[in-house]
Enzyme design. Structure first.
Site, mmCIF file in Angstrom:
data_model
loop_
_atom_site.group_PDB
_atom_site.id
_atom_site.type_symbol
_atom_site.label_atom_id
_atom_site.label_comp_id
_atom_site.label_asym_id
_atom_site.label_seq_id
_atom_site.Cartn_x
_atom_site.Cartn_y
_atom_site.Cartn_z
ATOM 1 N N GLY A 2 41.242 2.407 57.430
ATOM 2 C CA GLY A 2 41.053 1.263 58.323
ATOM 3 C C GLY A 2 39.938 1.434 59.329
ATOM 4 N N THR A 3 38.896 2.109 58.911
ATOM 5 C CA THR A 3 37.730 2.234 59.793
ATOM 6 C C THR A 3 36.456 2.363 58.978
ATOM 7 O OG1 THR A 3 36.616 3.562 61.494
ATOM 8 C CG2 THR A 3 38.111 4.746 60.012
ATOM 9 N N SER A 4 35.414 1.695 59.471
ATOM 10 C CA SER A 4 34.125 1.819 58.796
ATOM 11 C C SER A 4 33.342 2.990 59.393
ATOM 12 C CB SER A 4 33.337 0.515 58.930
ATOM 13 O OG SER A 4 33.323 0.092 60.266
ATOM 14 N N HIS A 9 39.876 8.303 71.387
ATOM 15 C CA HIS A 9 39.472 7.388 72.461
ATOM 16 C C HIS A 9 40.571 7.218 73.510
ATOM 17 C CE1 HIS A 9 36.302 5.512 69.561
ATOM 18 N NE2 HIS A 9 35.845 6.580 70.154
ATOM 19 N N CYS A 49 45.334 13.406 90.981
ATOM 20 C CA CYS A 49 45.785 14.556 90.196
ATOM 21 C C CYS A 49 46.154 15.689 91.154
ATOM 22 C CB CYS A 49 44.643 14.975 89.276
ATOM 23 S SG CYS A 49 44.927 16.482 88.349
ATOM 24 N N CYS A 98 39.593 17.735 85.944
ATOM 25 C CA CYS A 98 40.147 18.953 85.332
ATOM 26 C C CYS A 98 40.600 18.716 83.897
ATOM 27 C CB CYS A 98 41.288 19.504 86.176
ATOM 28 S SG CYS A 98 42.795 18.519 86.075
ATOM 29 N N CYS A 151 44.965 18.510 91.142
ATOM 30 C CA CYS A 151 43.734 19.227 91.491
ATOM 31 C C CYS A 151 42.938 18.491 92.565
ATOM 32 C CB CYS A 151 42.860 19.435 90.245
ATOM 33 S SG CYS A 151 41.861 17.997 89.801
ATOM 34 N N GLU A 177 37.402 -3.501 52.801
ATOM 35 C CA GLU A 177 36.089 -3.810 52.227
ATOM 36 C C GLU A 177 35.276 -2.516 52.144
ATOM 37 O OE1 GLU A 177 35.292 -6.788 51.261
ATOM 38 O OE2 GLU A 177 36.960 -7.906 52.190
HETATM 39 ZN ZN LIG Z 1 42.774 17.140 87.872
#
Ligand SMILES: [Zn+2]
Length: 265
Positions: A197-199, A129, A158, A140, A160, A228
């Site tokens: 640590g993630t469901s 993420h 950027c 790009c 580009c 849990e």
């Molecule tokens: Zn770019």
């Protein structure tokens, strides 16, 4: 508890390509507030939640306003990112970095945007993420460190010619293709997955343990370390659950693996 840690250590040692998935649970132990818990940022501030849902659209429509908001010139979100950048890793992060140094864990795929795995010393990290430490050009796909880009005139561009945003993947924004492909490849290649640590209920990230379950060629385990039981436990996606805090279980696991390696060498 003791028995399961030994079992997991044995499974890790037998594995050829172990990877770890991590989620909010490992970050909250470093003091990063969660979003949807009882005292979560969005539970207690519905306006902030509504804004979060519109953020990607705002970037597309009006990148200058997006950046003003993200830098704290408008709204409070900038302050949150600044706070996150100051947080330090906890023993769970260090244990995963240690397992990588020992040659056991080949890759960490995280949902967290805080960069704490890299801070703790993990080298092979897929930030599913994105990260609050980087900017990304959606045109790009290139990324730059926050400190490399001038934010004096907004929005930043950027090389580009595209407009840059935070690398963090906002609501309604597609997961960058490179990250999605690398993560899927790892999930299909691994013969052991630690889910920490993630469901794993938020898609497409949630597809990774399921892909590992279906795609694995060996009998390697999917091991959950969660406070849990989760849908992964109940649906039988994970082979077993070590119930506890990642900051307590992972160091014990790393220690068990390290001892075994010392005895062998
Ligand atoms: Zn770019």
């Amino acid at each position: 508890m003791e028995g399961l840690i030994e079992r997991a250590a044995r499974d890790l040692i037998a594995s050829k390509h172990a990877i770890a998935l991590t989620g909010a649970g490992i970050s909250t132990e470093s003091g990063i507030p969660d979003f949807r818990g009882p005292q979560g940022i969005w539970t207690t501030n519905k306006e902030a939640e509504a804004k979060a849902y519109e953020r990607y659209e705002l970037f597309l429509r009006d990148p200058k306003s997006y950046w003003q908001e993200m830098l704290g010139e408008k709204g409070t979100h900038g302050a949150f990112y600044i706070q996150v950048r100051k947080v330090e890793p906890n023993p769970g992060h260090y244990a995963l970095a240690e397992l990588e140094r020992l040659g056991i864990v080949k890759c960490v795929i995280t949902q967290n945007i805080d960069g704490l795995h890299r801070k703790a010393g993990s080298k092979s990290v897929i930030e599913y993420h994105g990260s609050v430490h980087k900017l990304r050009c959606p045109s790009c796909g290139s990324r730059r460190g926050l400190e490399e880009v001038s934010l004096e005139s907004l929005p930043p561009y950027c090389e580009c010619g595209g407009v840059m945003k935070y690398d963090v993947v906002h609501f309604k924004e597609p997961i960058p293709l490179d990250v999605m492909n690398e993560a899927e490849k790892e999930a299909l290649e691994c013969d052991l997955m630690l889910v920490c640590g993630t469901s794993a209920v938020v898609y497409p990230f949630a597809s990774l343990p399921r892909a590992a379950k279906l795609g694995r060629k060996t009998s390697g385990a999917i091991i959950e370390i969660n406070a849990e039981p989760t849908p992964l436990t109940r649906e039988g996606i994970s082979d077993y659950l070590i119930q506890g805090k990642t900051g307590e279980v992972l160091p014990q696991l790393a220690e068990a693996v390290r001892k075994w390696k010392l005895n062998r060498d």
